[in-house]
Design a protein around this motif. Sequence first.
Motif, PDB file in Angstrom:
ATOM      1  N   SER A 204       0.839  -1.193   0.000  1.00  0.00           N
ATOM      2  CA  SER A 204       0.000   0.000   0.000  1.00  0.00           C
ATOM      3  C   SER A 204       0.877   1.247   0.000  1.00  0.00           C
ATOM      4  N   PHE A 205       0.329   2.314  -0.572  1.00  0.00           N
ATOM      5  CA  PHE A 205       1.031   3.598  -0.641  1.00  0.00           C
ATOM      6  C   PHE A 205      -0.007   4.712  -0.576  1.00  0.00           C
ATOM      7  N   ALA A 206       0.288   5.744   0.193  1.00  0.00           N
ATOM      8  CA  ALA A 206      -0.632   6.864   0.328  1.00  0.00           C
ATOM      9  C   ALA A 206       0.104   8.175   0.128  1.00  0.00           C
ATOM     10  N   ALA A 207      -0.600   9.126  -0.483  1.00  0.00           N
ATOM     11  CA  ALA A 207      -0.108  10.495  -0.583  1.00  0.00           C
ATOM     12  C   ALA A 207      -0.949  11.332   0.371  1.00  0.00           C
ATOM     13  N   GLY A 208      -0.365  11.700   1.491  1.00  0.00           N
ATOM     14  CA  GLY A 208      -1.152  12.352   2.530  1.00  0.00           C
ATOM     15  C   GLY A 208      -2.182  11.380   3.080  1.00  0.00           C
ATOM     16  N   ASP A 209      -3.434  11.788   3.049  1.00  0.00           N
ATOM     17  CA  ASP A 209      -4.503  10.915   3.528  1.00  0.00           C
ATOM     18  C   ASP A 209      -5.154  10.122   2.401  1.00  0.00           C
ATOM     19  N   THR A 210      -4.641  10.270   1.180  1.00  0.00           N
ATOM     20  CA  THR A 210      -5.247   9.604   0.023  1.00  0.00           C
ATOM     21  C   THR A 210      -4.514   8.312  -0.278  1.00  0.00           C
ATOM     22  N   LEU A 211      -5.220   7.196  -0.249  1.00  0.00           N
ATOM     23  CA  LEU A 211      -4.629   5.899  -0.547  1.00  0.00           C
ATOM     24  C   LEU A 211      -4.565   5.726  -2.062  1.00  0.00           C
ATOM     25  N   ILE A 212      -3.342   5.580  -2.586  1.00  0.00           N
ATOM     26  CA  ILE A 212      -3.127   5.491  -4.034  1.00  0.00           C
ATOM     27  C   ILE A 212      -2.991   4.039  -4.475  1.00  0.00           C
ATOM     28  N   VAL A 213      -2.230   3.261  -3.726  1.00  0.00           N
ATOM     29  CA  VAL A 213      -2.060   1.820  -3.971  1.00  0.00           C
ATOM     30  C   VAL A 213      -2.565   1.103  -2.734  1.00  0.00           C
ATOM     31  N   ASP A 214      -3.501   0.183  -2.933  1.00  0.00           N
ATOM     32  CA  ASP A 214      -4.255  -0.368  -1.807  1.00  0.00           C
ATOM     33  C   ASP A 214      -4.162  -1.896  -1.760  1.00  0.00           C
ATOM     34  N   GLY A 215      -3.180  -2.391  -0.996  1.00  0.00           N
ATOM     35  CA  GLY A 215      -3.080  -3.828  -0.759  1.00  0.00           C
ATOM     36  C   GLY A 215      -2.803  -4.661  -1.995  1.00  0.00           C
ATOM     37  N   VAL A 216      -1.867  -4.220  -2.822  1.00  0.00           N
ATOM     38  CA  VAL A 216      -1.567  -4.918  -4.079  1.00  0.00           C
ATOM     39  C   VAL A 216      -0.613  -6.082  -3.847  1.00  0.00           C
ATOM     40  N   SER A 217      -1.006  -7.253  -4.325  1.00  0.00           N
ATOM     41  CA  SER A 217      -0.126  -8.424  -4.382  1.00  0.00           C
ATOM     42  C   SER A 217      -0.004  -8.822  -5.841  1.00  0.00           C
ATOM     43  N   LEU A 218       1.233  -8.939  -6.307  1.00  0.00           N
ATOM     44  CA  LEU A 218       1.469  -9.113  -7.741  1.00  0.00           C
ATOM     45  C   LEU A 218       2.830  -9.757  -7.947  1.00  0.00           C
ATOM     46  N   GLN A 219       2.944 -10.570  -8.992  1.00  0.00           N
ATOM     47  CA  GLN A 219       4.215 -11.214  -9.306  1.00  0.00           C
ATOM     48  C   GLN A 219       4.548 -11.018 -10.779  1.00  0.00           C
ATOM     49  N   ALA A 220       5.806 -10.699 -11.041  1.00  0.00           N
ATOM     50  CA  ALA A 220       6.316 -10.592 -12.405  1.00  0.00           C
ATOM     51  C   ALA A 220       7.319 -11.709 -12.626  1.00  0.00           C
ATOM     52  N   GLU A 221       7.051 -12.556 -13.589  1.00  0.00           N
ATOM     53  CA  GLU A 221       7.916 -13.708 -13.843  1.00  0.00           C
ATOM     54  C   GLU A 221       9.212 -13.280 -14.516  1.00  0.00           C
ATOM     55  N   ARG A 222      10.274 -13.964 -14.149  1.00  0.00           N
ATOM     56  CA  ARG A 222      11.588 -13.646 -14.712  1.00  0.00           C
ATOM     57  C   ARG A 222      11.576 -13.811 -16.237  1.00  0.00           C
ATOM     58  N   GLY A 223      12.041 -12.788 -16.930  1.00  0.00           N
ATOM     59  CA  GLY A 223      12.168 -12.845 -18.374  1.00  0.00           C
ATOM     60  C   GLY A 223      10.878 -12.637 -19.141  1.00  0.00           C
ATOM     61  N   LYS A 224       9.779 -12.325 -18.437  1.00  0.00           N
ATOM     62  CA  LYS A 224       8.485 -12.142 -19.093  1.00  0.00           C
ATOM     63  C   LYS A 224       8.056 -10.680 -19.036  1.00  0.00           C
ATOM     64  N   VAL A 225       7.030 -10.344 -19.833  1.00  0.00           N
ATOM     65  CA  VAL A 225       6.490  -8.986 -19.873  1.00  0.00           C
ATOM     66  C   VAL A 225       5.138  -8.970 -19.172  1.00  0.00           C
ATOM     67  N   LEU A 226       5.045  -8.164 -18.114  1.00  0.00           N
ATOM     68  CA  LEU A 226       3.797  -7.968 -17.380  1.00  0.00           C
ATOM     69  C   LEU A 226       3.249  -6.590 -17.719  1.00  0.00           C
ATOM     70  N   GLY A 227       2.031  -6.545 -18.206  1.00  0.00           N
ATOM     71  CA  GLY A 227       1.395  -5.279 -18.532  1.00  0.00           C
ATOM     72  C   GLY A 227       0.491  -4.803 -17.408  1.00  0.00           C
ATOM     73  N   LEU A 228       0.598  -3.520 -17.058  1.00  0.00           N
ATOM     74  CA  LEU A 228      -0.293  -2.898 -16.090  1.00  0.00           C
ATOM     75  C   LEU A 228      -1.327  -2.064 -16.838  1.00  0.00           C
ATOM     76  N   LEU A 229      -2.595  -2.352 -16.619  1.00  0.00           N
ATOM     77  CA  LEU A 229      -3.686  -1.643 -17.264  1.00  0.00           C
ATOM     78  C   LEU A 229      -4.586  -1.022 -16.213  1.00  0.00           C
ATOM     79  N   GLY A 230      -5.349  -0.029 -16.620  1.00  0.00           N
ATOM     80  CA  GLY A 230      -6.308   0.594 -15.712  1.00  0.00           C
ATOM     81  C   GLY A 230      -6.618   2.003 -16.146  1.00  0.00           C
ATOM     82  N   PRO A 231      -7.749   2.536 -15.719  1.00  0.00           N
ATOM     83  CA  PRO A 231      -8.102   3.921 -16.048  1.00  0.00           C
ATOM     84  C   PRO A 231      -7.082   4.897 -15.463  1.00  0.00           C
ATOM     85  N   ASN A 232      -7.135   6.129 -15.928  1.00  0.00           N
ATOM     86  CA  ASN A 232      -6.287   7.171 -15.353  1.00  0.00           C
ATOM     87  C   ASN A 232      -6.526   7.258 -13.848  1.00  0.00           C
TER      88      ASN A 232
END
Length: 254
Positions: free
Chosen positions: A9-37
């Motif tokens: 998790s990561f917050a800017a002031g009182d605003t939570l920007i990243v909220d409990g993210v669990s994620l794995q990137a495999e060695r030698g592979k391409v992981l794409g991150l998608l999502g609205p602005n």
Amino acid sequence: MSIALDDVSFAAGDTLIVDGVSLQAERGKVLGLLGPNGSGKSSLLRLICRLRKIRSGVIRLGDDDLASIARAALARRIALVEQQAETDTQMTVREVVRLGRTPHRGFLTPWLPQDEAAVAQALARVDMQERADRLWQTLSGGERQRVHLARALAQEPDELLLDEPTNHLDIQHQLDILSLVSRLGITCIVALHDLNLAAMFCDRLAVLEGGRIVAAGTPEAVLTEDLLERVFGVRAHVEKSPVHGRCNIQYRMG
């Protein structure tokens, strides 16, 4: 795994920007991150680079806790290509790319043949070797983005993070850059807006919404018509492309 996030998790002031993210990137592979602005894609990349400090959770590079890795060692391992980077300093393309060698050199270390070879190879990979002696300020936005990628490649990283690397490129160079990234054979995490490009070039995808992971897996498993409407607010038809064999999104009008 090359990169693993556990309940980060990561917050800017009182605003939570990243909220409990669990994620794995495999060695030698391409992981794409998608999502609205504003979904947290860029913030997540900066947390992995330790440009931002996590509020809770753990990020690991291999078996090592990111927080325990010395900054110099981290700089030799991870390279970041950001959306925009500007400078008023009069520098040539070659000089910009040479900055990628900084983590490998001490303050008094002479410029070595292997440094020059890494720079030349990086320029060639992004097709900028003929512009190597041009001033940075004379380049188009797309050319500058290719130079940023060359700088990162000159760094010879084990992990490469890219934040919207195709934003200012025409379609030919979008395809060229992402094709190059997919062939590097190193761990890459790429934040993208174009869902079809993500489907074409990423091995796995993770979709963020409101700082949380709402879907993760192969492009075929993630890019469903239901998810596109629910997360991105678009109606679309998804089918397997007869050209490249990956899923292809056709947006519906109205």
